[in-house]
Motif scaffolding. Structure first.
Motif, short mmCIF file in Angstrom:
data_model
loop_
_atom_site.label_atom_id
_atom_site.label_comp_id
_atom_site.label_asym_id
_atom_site.label_seq_id
_atom_site.Cartn_x
_atom_site.Cartn_y
_atom_site.Cartn_z
N GLN A 91 12.04 5.76 -4.33
CA GLN A 91 10.96 4.26 -4.54
C GLN A 91 10.48 4.80 -2.93
N ILE A 92 9.09 4.13 -2.90
CA ILE A 92 8.38 5.09 -1.90
C ILE A 92 8.15 3.07 -1.10
N VAL A 93 8.06 2.84 -0.43
CA VAL A 93 7.07 2.36 1.31
C VAL A 93 6.40 2.73 2.09
N PHE A 94 5.07 2.13 1.42
CA PHE A 94 3.78 2.26 1.93
C PHE A 94 3.26 1.88 3.07
N GLN A 95 2.75 2.74 4.29
CA GLN A 95 1.77 2.22 4.99
C GLN A 95 1.42 0.69 5.34
N ASP A 96 0.53 0.44 4.79
CA ASP A 96 -0.37 -0.77 4.76
C ASP A 96 0.41 -1.81 2.98
N PRO A 97 1.55 -2.75 4.09
CA PRO A 97 1.98 -3.43 3.46
C PRO A 97 1.62 -4.60 2.46
N TYR A 98 -0.19 -4.73 3.23
CA TYR A 98 -0.90 -5.66 2.56
C TYR A 98 -1.48 -5.19 1.24
N GLY A 114 8.01 -13.36 -5.62
CA GLY A 114 9.14 -13.18 -6.81
C GLY A 114 8.77 -12.00 -8.48
N LEU A 115 7.04 -11.54 -8.67
CA LEU A 115 7.16 -11.04 -10.03
C LEU A 115 7.05 -10.56 -9.46
N SER A 116 6.37 -9.82 -8.27
CA SER A 116 6.13 -8.79 -8.28
C SER A 116 7.66 -7.79 -7.71
N LEU A 117 8.73 -8.80 -7.75
CA LEU A 117 9.70 -7.98 -7.01
C LEU A 117 10.45 -7.45 -8.48
N ILE A 118 10.56 -8.52 -9.52
CA ILE A 118 11.25 -8.52 -11.00
C ILE A 118 10.60 -7.40 -12.10
N GLU A 119 9.27 -7.05 -11.59
CA GLU A 119 8.67 -6.63 -12.10
C GLU A 119 9.05 -4.70 -12.31
N ALA A 143 12.32 -5.12 0.22
CA ALA A 143 12.98 -5.43 -1.32
C ALA A 143 12.57 -5.19 -2.51
N ARG A 144 11.42 -4.92 -2.36
CA ARG A 144 10.89 -4.64 -3.69
C ARG A 144 10.98 -2.46 -4.21
N ALA A 145 11.41 -2.15 -3.35
CA ALA A 145 11.78 -0.21 -3.56
C ALA A 145 13.34 -0.47 -3.70
N PRO A 189 17.52 2.51 -5.70
CA PRO A 189 17.40 3.57 -5.51
C PRO A 189 17.83 4.94 -4.82
N ASP A 190 17.90 5.96 -5.30
CA ASP A 190 18.80 7.08 -4.24
C ASP A 190 18.06 7.22 -3.45
N ILE A 191 17.31 7.66 -2.90
CA ILE A 191 16.17 8.26 -2.41
C ILE A 191 14.86 7.04 -1.87
N LEU A 192 14.96 6.96 -0.56
CA LEU A 192 14.02 5.62 -0.32
C LEU A 192 13.20 6.53 0.53
#
Lengths: 313, 538
Positions: free
Chosen positions: B363-370, B380-385, B433-435, B440-443
């Motif tokens: 899973q990836i966390v990107f630079q621009d959180p917005y 909630g919807l974004s997180l459970i998708e 949290a979404r990631a 995941p095993d790898i962040l």
């Protein structure tokens, strides 16, 4: 740049080929014997047979296409049934009025629409902006023939300032030529003014929010120069795209406008050819318009590279 | 010393609907001739509004309601639009954060410098051109005779910023306002631009108002420092006084939040490798009949391993290929060649249809959180998708989501809300949290804290460290910021032009860089001689 041009021109070949096949098949696939259709209602069998032989209709389809396309390429467009003249000659004689009308319309449109759109964007939310956009909605909703007859009624019938209809060749004097073309060009340009003013407004609005506009102001540049030099030049690509589209659509509009104002151009020729089932003429006119479309597209694409140095192919 | 700029009691009102009444409130400070004053603060502190007020470039919605901004004794707030235009470019000039967007992309750079002369002087066209070339030479642009006819996109970021500086200084203004002028630049370029600003200020005696969020930059160049928060000045004084003895808690907190350049001692992690990459290549472009050869080797022969519970940092400047490597590993782009072994599964060449089942493990966390969150969906919807895509029931996914919210330090009612209702730091917590939602095993954190204010950055870094320990995640941390890398990474890979130039345990790389490029990077980091985050403050 040169390689881009070559590539772009090569890319038009398949498009033109597709159009040619379509036009070719249009006649061949029409129900009934094309020869009989070409010969008209009062032809006898001998005449039909003669036409069939002349068109090579006994040959296989691919061979017929080869013959036909090589004729077209040599600008041998055949003979018109209705006018009893070479179609190529017919088209040449009708180009001037249509070209005049289209050109004048585009000039009017650009001269009116681009400043209006720019002002609307600059004065966003003001009464001027709302007025211009209101006019634009109105321009969209009125068909060309309504505007045309409306203008004729006011300026020709009531006020008597301008002629009701007709066309004067440019060779017979530019004044007369312009005098007779003003009304039709205005009638035709209304919808494009509405369209392009709207597009210009959107495009300029977007650019006005850019950082380099702030830079220009920080230099002490005047507002009018900020608009002309920095905003409009950057907003140009989408505006030119719609102007290109407008020219293409314009050709459709010319058919109606020429009918309303009785201008003996290609539009009127098309209408007459269709009404008289003059197939060689219809074919040639469609083919001619297709070539024009393709060329306009090419010109628009090439203009991008001139307007924006970042666009390189 | 007479002042170039005196700002007295400046208040700028915000429109009625805002969360506070004034953008800046009753601020007073001055800039002397030849003095460099740094205004430092986090986002929303009002530092840019102050600069725009002086220049008369405030957005329409913002109105100065009180105070004066006296430029050489003349109040610019009271000046007519015409007078303001006369002053801009001649007495005061400004440079901005993004040199790419601040220059008109369709005009030649020389033309843009000459424009200033055209507005304010009577010089002829050839004189203007000569003057433009001369000033370009002054800001050390190479071959100005040729470059004067270039377009902005043909220059590098640093060169563009030099053009901006040339444009600002061509008429020798008394005041130069620089609004985050190096924030968008690479660290080595930043060092050069800072040096140039300093040189121009000293040589020409220009007063400089320098706006920044970066204490490293402040330490590097400031004569005096003004610290702002929520539109007010918290503290101001000479550089050394503020840096060594900040009296206000906010200043102390800000400085303590700046990650230290000294990596803490970390015990080497030797877990099972979670991911093993060998000979990874990514090539962009192709040769064709009519197209010129434009091949870019974005990543070349990359080998790397990340163990469970370990953080591997990839540092490098823009274009070094660090993000390309991350995206190949996440299979967001297809590698050209090489192997990527995910605990025994080879994914480098796996077909998209089979890859789907494995996607949850990286899973990836990107630079621009917005921009990474869909603005029209609740959190909630974004997180459970994603979990629901992998077959988790809605109820279970929602329960998990609530637990995750607690884990990242947010209330569970956050699930009902939309992204715009959160601050930048909170949004990045949500992205983390979404990631994590798909276990995941790898962040992969791709510049995940680069867009955040330092105080928030420190908290998010702490969170990332915690969850890595808790879930024994293998973490790949991509960053351009050496300070951040020093604090969070166990091992480091330094990349340049698609190649790994150096690697090793973080403390070794920082203490004994063997490669010239690494040494250059480390020395270019601003403010290395000042120890931040020492814990002295707070």
């Amino acid at each position: 740049m040169l390689s881009y041009l070559i590539k772009r021109i090569l890319a038009t070949i398949p498009v033109m080929l597709f159009v040619a096949v379509f036009i070719f098949l249009l006649l061949r696939l029409t129900p009934g014997d094309p020869a009989a259709m070409l010969a008209g209602d009062f032809a006898n069998d001998a005449q039909i047979a003669e036409i069939r032989a002349k068109l090579g209709l006994d040959e296989p389809l691919w061979k017929q296409f080869g013959l036909w396309i090589s004729d077209m390429l040599r600008f041998e467009l055949g003979e018109s049934f209705y006018y009893k003249k070479e179609v190529s000659e017919l088209i040449l004689s009708r180009i001037e009025p249509t070209l005049s009308l289209s050109l004048l319309t585009i000039i009017f449109t650009v001269l009116i629409a681009v400043p209006l759109g720019t002002i609307a964007a600059y004065k966003q939310g003001s009464w001027m902006d709302r007025g211009i956009m209101g006019f634009s909605v109105l321009g969209f909703s009125l068909p060309v023939f309504v505007i045309g007859y409306g203008l004729i009624y006011v300026f020709s019938v009531q006020l008597g300032w301008l002629p009701v209809q007709g066309y004067a060749r440019i060779a017979d004097g530019v004044g007369e030529w312009l005098y007779r073309l003003i009304l039709p060009a205005i009638a035709l340009s209304v919808i494009f003014v509405a369209f392009i003013a709207r597009m210009t407004r959107t495009s300029v609005l977007e650019v006005l929010g850019e950082d380099y506009i702030r830079t220009a102001r920080a230099k002490g540049q005047t507002e009018s120069r900020v608009l002309m030099r920095h905003a409009l030049r950057n907003a140009a690509v989408p505006i030119v795209t719609v102007i290109g589209l407008a020219i293409a659509i314009l050709i459709g509009g010319v058919v109606v406008t020429e009918s309303v104002f009785t201008i003996p151009g290609l539009g009127l020729l098309t209408v007459e050819a269709v009404l008289n089932r003059d197939f060689p003429t219809i074919q040639a006119v469609i083919l001619f318009f297709s070539v024009v479309y393709v060329l306009i597209n090419l010109a628009v694409d090439v203009s991008y590279t001139l307007l924006d140095p970042r666009i390189r192919y | 010393m007479s002042n170039v700029l005196d700002v007295t009691g400046l208040t700028v009102r915000l429109p009625g609907s805002s969360d506070r009444k004034n953008a800046v409130e009753n601020i007073t400070f001055s800039v002397g001739a030849g003095e460099l004053v740094c205004v430092v603060g986090e986002s929303g502190s009002g530092k840019s509004v102050t600069a725009q007020a002086v220049m008369g470039l405030l957005p329409k919605e913002l109105k100065p309601s009180e105070g004066e901004t006296k430029l050489l004794g003349e109040d610019t707030l009271a000046a007519t639009p015409n007078r303001l235009r006369d002053l801009r470019g001649t007495k005061m000039a400004m440079i901005f954060q993004e040199p790419m967007t601040a220059l008109n992309p369709v005009a030649r750079v020389g033309e843009q410098i000459e424009e200033v002369l055209e507005i304010h002087t009577d010089l002829s066209k050839s004189q203007r051109r000569a003057r433009a070339i001369e000033i370009m030479d002054h800001v050390h642009l190479p071959d100005p005779e040729r470059m004067v006819d270039s377009f902005p996109h043909q220059l590098s970021g640093g060169q563009r910023q030099r053009i901006m500086i040339a444009m600002a200084l061509v008429l020798d203004p008394a005041l130069l306002i620089a609004d985050e002028p190096t924030t968008a630049l690479d660290v080595t370029t930043q060092a050069q631009i800072l040096k140039l600003v300093k040189e121009m200020q000293e040589r020409r005696g220009t007063g400089v108002l320098f706006i920044t969020h970066d204490f490293g930059v402040v330490a590097e160049i400031a004569d005096r420092i003004v610290v702002m928060q929520h539109g007010s000045i918290v503290e101001q004084g000479p550089r050394d006084q503020i840096l060594q003895n900040p009296t206000q808690p906010y200043t102390q907190m800000l400085m303590a939040s700046v990650p230290s350049m000294k990596p803490p001692q970390r015990t080497p992690v030797d877990g099972d490798p979670a991911i093993t990459v060998r000979g990874l290549n990514k090539v962009y472009g192709r040769t064709g009949l009519l197209s010129r050869d434009r091949i870019v080797h974005a990543a070349k022969d990359i080998d790397l391993d990340v163990a469970r519970g370990e953080t591997l940092g990839i540092v490098g400047e823009s274009g070094s290929g660090k993000s390309t490597v991350a995206r190949c590993i996440a299979r967001l782009i297809d590698p050209t060649s090489g192997t990527i072994n995910l605990q025994g599964t080879e994914i480098a060449t796996m077909r998209e249809s089979r890859l789907r089942a494995i996607r949850s493990r990286v899973q990836i966390v990107f630079q621009d959180p917005y921009r990474s969150l869909n603005p029209r969906r609740t959190i909630g919807l974004s997180l459970i998708e994603a979990p629901m895509n992998f077959g988790v029931s809605r109820e279970d996914a929602l329960r998990e989501a609530r637990d995750l919210m607690a884990l990242v330090g947010l209330q569970s009612d956050a699930l009902e809300r939309y992204p715009h209702q959160f601050s930048g730091g909170q949004r990045q917590r949500i992205c983390i949290a979404r990631a994590l939602a798909v276990k995941p095993d790898i962040l992969i954190a791709d510049e995940a804290v680069s867009a955040l204010d330092v105080s928030v950055q420190a908290q998010v870094l702490e969170l990332l460290d915690d969850i890595r320990d808790k879930y024994r995640l293998a973490m790949l941390f991509i960053t351009h910021d050496l300070r951040v890398a020093a604090q969070i990474c166990d091992r480091l890979i330094v990349m340049q032009n698609g190649i790994v130039v150096e690697q090793g345990p973080t403390s070794d790389v920082f203490a004994n860089p063997t490669q010239e490029y690494t040494q250059l990077l480390l020395s270019a980091a601003p403010g290395t001689d000042v120890e931040f985050g020492s814990g002295k403050a707070v």
